[in-house]
Design a protein around this motif. Structure first.
Motif, PDB file in Angstrom:
ATOM      1  N   LEU A  21      41.822  39.857  28.813  1.00 51.34           N
ATOM      2  CA  LEU A  21      43.011  38.891  28.903  1.00 51.34           C
ATOM      3  C   LEU A  21      44.342  39.942  28.286  1.00 51.34           C
ATOM      4  N   ALA A  22      43.811  40.134  27.060  1.00 53.93           N
ATOM      5  CA  ALA A  22      45.011  40.884  26.305  1.00 53.93           C
ATOM      6  C   ALA A  22      45.930  41.837  27.272  1.00 53.93           C
ATOM      7  N   ASN A  23      45.142  42.598  28.068  1.00 50.21           N
ATOM      8  CA  ASN A  23      45.760  43.525  28.716  1.00 50.21           C
ATOM      9  C   ASN A  23      46.302  43.191  30.187  1.00 50.21           C
ATOM     10  N   VAL A  24      46.202  41.756  30.436  1.00 51.57           N
ATOM     11  CA  VAL A  24      46.846  41.334  31.733  1.00 51.57           C
ATOM     12  C   VAL A  24      48.477  41.191  31.599  1.00 51.57           C
ATOM     13  N   VAL A  28      51.504  34.360  29.117  1.00 51.41           N
ATOM     14  CA  VAL A  28      50.718  33.138  28.911  1.00 51.41           C
ATOM     15  C   VAL A  28      49.280  33.527  28.961  1.00 51.41           C
ATOM     16  N   PHE A  29      48.927  34.051  30.033  1.00 60.91           N
ATOM     17  CA  PHE A  29      47.427  34.511  30.087  1.00 60.91           C
ATOM     18  C   PHE A  29      46.869  35.225  28.905  1.00 60.91           C
ATOM     19  N   GLY A  80      45.903  36.402  41.437  1.00 62.98           N
ATOM     20  CA  GLY A  80      47.216  36.832  41.242  1.00 62.98           C
ATOM     21  C   GLY A  80      47.940  36.321  40.169  1.00 62.98           C
ATOM     22  N   LEU A  81      48.853  37.021  39.817  1.00 61.49           N
ATOM     23  CA  LEU A  81      50.037  36.465  38.947  1.00 61.49           C
ATOM     24  C   LEU A  81      51.101  35.839  39.615  1.00 61.49           C
ATOM     25  N   VAL A 123      46.204  41.223  39.773  1.00 63.98           N
ATOM     26  CA  VAL A 123      45.364  41.011  38.827  1.00 63.98           C
ATOM     27  C   VAL A 123      44.949  39.528  38.827  1.00 63.98           C
ATOM     28  N   SER A 124      43.636  39.041  38.815  1.00 63.93           N
ATOM     29  CA  SER A 124      43.065  37.699  38.907  1.00 63.93           C
ATOM     30  C   SER A 124      42.391  37.516  37.742  1.00 63.93           C
TER      31      SER A 124
END
Length: 837
Positions: A21-24, A28-29, A80-81, A123-124
């Motif tokens: 998640l840190a690389n999303v 927020v995510f 997706g974002l 990215v999901s």
């Protein structure tokens, strides 16, 4: 309740590369605000169920679906974002809410080309939204195909019995408007966390469709909640009602120092070029000279890899414990010295040091092979980027607190000395200093500090002002290319760093420092004598206070009385109103602390944006134009009656003066005077205290003559009068610098107030910020003001300023100022007519 002790293996819902998640690429995510989980950059066009369960939510726009697994874990699958903005175009939802699905069952399909072209990223996410009960451990961080093992979900500690105690309790909800300046940054978030941890219940904040646990400072900061935003709070557990009540109070009560916050943070900026000078922003005033010394942050060595995971975990935990003890000691020292700013800052640091988002990210990096130092550093860097991407200057500044923790922990891990090699009397240059670094530099006797970045509202700025250490920020990158050891002049007052001062200029600075020190000593020596102008007019210099201890400091500083006692201190931060006897004792304590001096006590001024837990009022679109001051007393007369009875029972009554806030018409004053007479008669009193009116709205200034006929005195609150006259919110980041009470329109209202009062022989005081500005002293005296109420440390300076003036000359020159066109023009004229220093 589902059996959340049952472990669960989640299979990949999509095919593609796996990301933490840190690389999303979404703040927020990546911050973990939505919960713990994993991400996939998909290569296929169908999203599949990662396990068996029930569909509990389907997004109306078809881009996301939430499942509840059989063990109780709630799983958000988000394709997706920023895909919500597509409003369903390109998506086909294959399931409905309430449906039972099996592992591997298709949930939704999407048009890869259409969606990819129109969204931020494909990215999901697979996120556990009730992560307070569960922990997700990645099985792989490589590429996966649909159906392959992806995440191992296990129950979190504490034990199941504790979780059940929380879950079986009631769930309650509340709504509140955020009072903290700049929104929910580190310190208020730490305070909320501290409040939540005092209860067994599980508490969460909900904002714009996002949720964060009150256990996580980073999670709450990741919500990017702005000042005055409406936030929902939920609490579930055996003490949910009490937890909700406490959290709503904490969220709606600004930190003490926020009431005195200075101008908003600014980025490095370049002003008009001037040879040999760098321009910045004053964070703490002063004028000093000394050698320039550069401080650099810690540079990590190359990570060699092949680490023992358990050893690295132990090293990190040991370093965190060491730093925790250091901060705790700093905190205890700050409490002992009653340094509230330091106490608040390092309490927030302590909370951040225990933040699960930071710790989990660091431990995951160690599990993946990183050294403890690199894992910790990367965890901090990711969260700093999150804060800087949230669009809030104040939150971006708070990333400096995280960098402080990065430095402190790395020093322990790498064995670097805590002491800086900086000589006393040096002027320190740095990219951006941290709070603990500033305290260390103060202890080593540096003369001043200057930074490439930073802002005037940062924690470093707050500490520098408290320590009296001149500080200049936002000087730009040119600062770090200067030659170390060269002599410079730091003129924080003027926002200048002079890089090549002549010997004559250095001598001039030394002479000015000696002059200021001598002047300050002379002013303090005369602080307890009356302030008379050169032509013999006495000007009372009183103090603005909010408690008995403030009053004691005011008397010790030479105050001629209390010009404004804010009684709100008795009514806020509690669940019931103070009774009559508690109020009487508090007011009497202030009167006693002031010896034989008069005390002006303002009746309660809450309502609007200053809510009380026990006085529920409707939310207002424009709180400063709503139920405030005397308007609230009209709505709830029993509150004011109780306060007036308490005031009438203080002794000696002739030293107690009552001041009414937010009066706009004569009938309001007459009504309160009648109530005061009635209550005094009921108490068997023949004596009445003086009754005054605050002039803080234009209507009151324009009716000053009519009000003065029935009031004993008038007191001008220039802070509110400025914003109401100029139609500018004095707390608005972009307008605060323009809300200047020396604006000619304000001066005209002050002049009209004084003229109206004079017709009935009443005196006029000023208790707003303008009274504290020495440049404004001659103008106020010239317009007819005869009492100035200031903060206790400024009493000696303002009295000294009064003694330099002639009232006749002040009156003539002030009349001319009313015809100028701007506040800037007034200030220029004041500097010309009555230069400071």
């Amino acid at each position: 309740m589902p059996n959340n002790n049952k472990e669960l293996i989640l299979s990949a819902p999509l095919s593609g590369p796996v990301l933490t998640l840190a690389n999303v690429p979404d703040a927020v995510f990546a911050s973990g605000a939505m919960g713990d989980g994993i991400a996939i950059d998909p290569l296929n066009d169908t999203l599949y169920a990662p396990c068996a369960g029930e569909v509990i939510h389907v997004a109306r726009s078809g881009h996301a679906v939430t499942l509840r697994a059989d063990n109780g874990a709630e799983l958000l699958l988000h394709l997706g974002l920023d895909t919500v903005e597509l409003q369903g175009e390109g998506f086909s939802m294959l399931v409905k809410e309430g449906a039972r699905v099996s592992n591997g069952q298709p949930l939704l399909r999407y048009d890869v080309d259409k969606v990819a072209l129109r969204c931020k990223s494909l990215v999901s996410l697979l996120v556990i939204t009730n992560g307070e009960h569960f922990q997700a451990r990645p099985i792989t961080l490589k590429g996966v195909k649909v159906g392959e093992p992806l995440l191992h979900v296990v129950a979190k500690t504490p034990a199941e019995t504790q979780d059940e105690e929380q879950a079986v309790g009631i769930e309650v909800f509340g709504q509140v408007r955020i009072a903290h300046r700049g929104g929910l940054h580190a310190r208020p978030a730490a305070l909320i966390r501290q409040t939540a941890q005092g209860f067994k219940s599980r508490s969460q904040l909900h904002f714009q469709g996002k949720t964060a646990s009150c256990d996580s400072v980073m999670g709450m900061m990741g919500l990017a909640i702005t000042e005055q935003a409406e936030v929902h709070v939920s609490c579930r557990g055996s003490d949910a009602e009490a937890a909700l009540h406490a959290l709503l109070s904490t969220l709606s009560t600004a930190l003490a120092e926020e009431a005195h916050a200075v101008a908003p943070a600014v980025k490095a900026q370049h002003r008009s070029a001037e040879a040999g000078v760098l321009h910045g922003v004053c964070a703490a005033p002063g004028l000093v000279a000394g050698p320039l010394v550069r401080l650099d942050g810690i540079q990590l060595p190359e990570d060699a890899g092949r680490h023992n995971v358990e050893e690295q975990r132990q090293q990190l935990n040991s370093a965190l414990g060491h730093v925790r003890r250091e901060i705790q000691l700093t905190l205890e020292n700050a409490k002992a010295r009653r340094h509230r700013d330091e106490e608040a800052i390092f309490s927030a640091h302590l909370a951040l040091l225990e933040d699960p988002i930071l710790l989990d990210a660091a431990h995951l990096a160690i599990d993946q092979g990183s050294a403890a130092s690199h894992a910790w550093s990367r965890s901090i860097d990711v969260q700093c980027k999150v804060l800087q991407q949230l669009g809030s200057t104040l939150l971006a500044e708070r990333a400096n607190d995280l960098r402080d923790l990065r430095q402190r922990v790395l020093r322990v891990l790498l064995g670097e000395a805590w002491q800086f090699d900086v000589p006393a009397g040096a002027i320190v240059a740095a990219q951006e200093l941290t709070p603990s670094e500033l305290l260390q530099l103060c202890a080593q006797g540096v003369a001043g500090v200057c930074m490439v970045e930073g802002g005037a509202t940062s924690h470093v700025a707050i500490l520098a002002r408290g320590k009296g250490l001149p500080c200049l920020v936002a000087l730009g990158d040119a600062l770090l290319v200067q030659t170390p050891g060269q002599s410079v002049v730091l003129d924080a007052d003027g926002g200048r760093l002079e890089l090549a001062p002549t010997a004559e200029r250095l001598a001039q600075v030394q002479q000015e420092q000696r002059r200021r020190a001598t002047q300050h000593a002379q002013q303090e020596a005369l602080a307890h004598t009356s302030a008379h102008t050169r032509d013999g007019v006495n000007i009372e210099v009183a103090a603005n206070v909010a408690s008995r201890s403030d009053a004691a400091q005011a008397l010790a500083s030479g105050a001629d009385g209390v010009g404004l006692l804010r009684t709100e201190f008795l009514f806020v931060d509690r669940h019931t109103a103070p009774d009559e006897e508690e109020q009487r004792q508090a007011y009497q304590a202030v009167l006693d602390a002031m010896g034989d001096k008069p005390v002006i006590i303002r009746t309660i001024d809450v309502g609007g944006d200053k809510q009380l837990d026990y006085l529920p009022l409707p939310a207002e679109a424009n709180p400063v134009l709503g139920l405030r001051g005397i308007r609230l007393a009209q709505l709830r007369p029993e509150l004011l009656d109780q306060q007036l009875r308490a005031l009438l029972q203080t002794r000696p009554l002739q030293r107690c003066r009552i001041l009414l806030p937010m009066v706009t018409e004569v009938d309001e004053l007459l009504h309160i005077r009648q109530r005061l007479d009635t209550l005094a008669s009921e108490l068997g009193l023949s004596e009445r205290p003086q009754l005054g009116v605050m002039i803080e709205v234009p209507a009151a200034a324009l009716l000053a003559e009519q009000l003065a006929e029935h009031a004993d005195f008038l007191s001008i609150g220039t802070n509110d009068l400025s914003q109401y006259t100029l139609a500018m919110d004095r707390d608005h980041a972009g307008l605060a610098a323009r809300v200047d009470a020396l604006h000619p329109a304000l001066l005209r209202l002050i002049a009209q107030t004084c003229a109206g009062a004079a017709k009935h022989g009443r005196w006029v005081g000023v208790c707003g910020a303008l009274a504290c500005d020495p440049l404004a002293t001659p103008v106020l005296i010239g317009l007819g003001v005869r009492e100035l109420s200031v903060s206790p440390p400024q009493i000696a300076e303002i009295k000294a300023r009064v003694r330099q003036l002639d009232t006749v000359k002040c009156a003539c020159l002030s009349a001319e100022l009313l015809n100028l066109g701007s506040a800037a023009a007034v200030r220029r004229a004041c500097h010309q007519h009555w230069p400071l220093g």
